[in-house]
Write an enzyme that holds these catalytic residues in place. Sequence first.
Site, PDB file in Angstrom:
ATOM      1  N   LEU A   1      36.790  45.960  44.253  1.00 23.80           N
ATOM      2  CA  LEU A   1      38.088  45.171  44.603  1.00 23.80           C
ATOM      3  C   LEU A   1      38.658  44.665  42.954  1.00 23.80           C
ATOM      4  CD1 LEU A   1      39.577  43.454  46.632  1.00 23.80           C
ATOM      5  CD2 LEU A   1      38.302  41.547  45.664  1.00 23.80           C
TER       6      LEU A   1
ATOM      7  N   ARG B   1      48.224  41.112  46.274  1.00 23.11           N
ATOM      8  CA  ARG B   1      47.077  41.885  46.685  1.00 23.11           C
ATOM      9  C   ARG B   1      46.910  41.930  48.088  1.00 23.11           C
ATOM     10  NH1 ARG B   1      41.392  40.690  44.385  1.00 23.11           N
ATOM     11  NH2 ARG B   1      41.723  38.808  45.651  1.00 23.11           N
TER      12      ARG B   1
ATOM     13  N   LYS C   1      40.856  44.458  50.576  1.00 19.68           N
ATOM     14  CA  LYS C   1      40.085  43.387  50.484  1.00 19.68           C
ATOM     15  C   LYS C   1      40.081  42.936  52.324  1.00 19.68           C
ATOM     16  CE  LYS C   1      39.596  38.679  48.804  1.00 19.68           C
ATOM     17  NZ  LYS C   1      38.213  38.833  48.401  1.00 19.68           N
TER      18      LYS C   1
HETATM   19  N1  PDD Z   1      35.581  37.453  46.855  1.00 21.59           N
HETATM   20  N2  PDD Z   1      34.751  41.724  44.430  1.00 21.59           N
HETATM   21  C1  PDD Z   1      34.418  41.250  45.734  1.00 21.59           C
HETATM   22  C2  PDD Z   1      33.621  42.207  46.346  1.00 21.59           C
HETATM   23  C3  PDD Z   1      34.973  40.183  46.229  1.00 21.59           C
HETATM   24  O1  PDD Z   1      34.692  39.847  47.385  1.00 21.59           O
HETATM   25  C4  PDD Z   1      35.626  39.122  45.405  1.00 21.59           C
HETATM   26  C5  PDD Z   1      36.128  37.994  45.560  1.00 21.59           C
HETATM   27  C6  PDD Z   1      35.775  39.792  44.033  1.00 21.59           C
HETATM   28  C7  PDD Z   1      36.786  38.866  42.928  1.00 21.59           C
HETATM   29  O2  PDD Z   1      38.057  38.985  43.291  1.00 21.59           O
HETATM   30  P1  PDD Z   1      39.203  37.665  42.885  1.00 21.59           P
HETATM   31  O3  PDD Z   1      38.745  37.422  41.650  1.00 21.59           O
HETATM   32  O4  PDD Z   1      40.378  38.093  43.147  1.00 21.59           O
HETATM   33  O5  PDD Z   1      38.402  36.445  43.819  1.00 21.59           O
HETATM   34  C8  PDD Z   1      35.372  41.033  43.694  1.00 21.59           C
HETATM   35  C9  PDD Z   1      35.832  36.170  47.408  1.00 21.59           C
HETATM   36  C10 PDD Z   1      36.257  35.193  46.531  1.00 21.59           C
HETATM   37  C11 PDD Z   1      35.490  35.894  48.792  1.00 21.59           C
HETATM   38  O6  PDD Z   1      34.987  36.795  49.457  1.00 21.59           O
HETATM   39  O7  PDD Z   1      35.167  34.808  49.115  1.00 21.59           O
END
Ligand code: PDD
Length: 285
Positions: A205, A52, A147
């Site tokens: 995301l 990603r 991200k």
């Molecule tokens: N954030 N949506 C948003 C807006 C996020 O910031 C995140 C994760 C997720 C979940 O993604 P994942 O399962 O890949 O962690 C969804 C991280 C943890 C952060 O900003 O700290």
Amino acid sequence: MSRFVYVNDRFLRRHEAFIDIEDRGFQFGDSVYEVIFVTKGCLVDEQGHIDRLAYSMGELGMDLPKSPVTISLLIRELIRLNDLTDGLIYMQVSRGAASRDHLIPKGLSQTFIMNTRQVDLTAKSSINEGVDVITVRDIRWGRRDIKSTQLLANCLAKSEAVRAGADEAWMVDENNFVTEGSSSNAWIITDDQVLVTRPPTHDILNGITRRTIIDIALQNNVMFEERAFSLDETKIAAEAFFTSATSLATPVLSINGIAIGDGVVGPITKVLQDQYLVYAQQTSL
Ligand code: PDD
């Protein structure tokens, strides 16, 4: 705080690490990041996170700072230096430093940093016992699939939630459909036991935890529908939870003060949570 951090090819003590004041990540949010969950020495879904990172960078016209194999080796070295057993790996790549200019300069050398945080997320009461959620208007830009570190709207949303006595904010679009949490993906389980989460378009995301939870749900014969759900639908949901590398699968007890189901951790949520930890603790370094 981690003892050692990684900055542009060097492992340094935390207090020795600096980046340029004209780094574009600092001035423009011109950077991307990843957060990886570590539990009992297992690095969870590492490949998904590196893939990603490559996707986010590609969408912004940047290349990965190192090959995936090298990134993987660097992560392992940082884990070793910090004796990390449980916690998080944070990595961020910015386009680099240059005289401040909205025009994106060519040929910059990227800033690539990593650090770690030791914390046993599996012991957190929020994750085990559930939390309250409020909703806020989603005021972010249109490429939430990338991200990027442009997280001001997310920080405002989370802070509003905590001010209201809740733990997470779910953001809603102009049609009153839930997009996602301030740092997590949002899920409900309907009255007739169907697990629902929004499809991974530019609106959200595509969480790595989200993808793993879908696999686990299907393996456990949970009915699953990938579609947007409305704020009204959350009011009659049997269960709700949110997922991320930092919240794992956190049960939602209420949304805007309205109890979800019986206001306790739901049975399907519990199965998914437990199975996620089994999965996480089987991954290897
Ligand atoms: N954030 N949506 C948003 C807006 C996020 O910031 C995140 C994760 C997720 C979940 O993604 P994942 O399962 O890949 O962690 C969804 C991280 C943890 C952060 O900003 O700290």
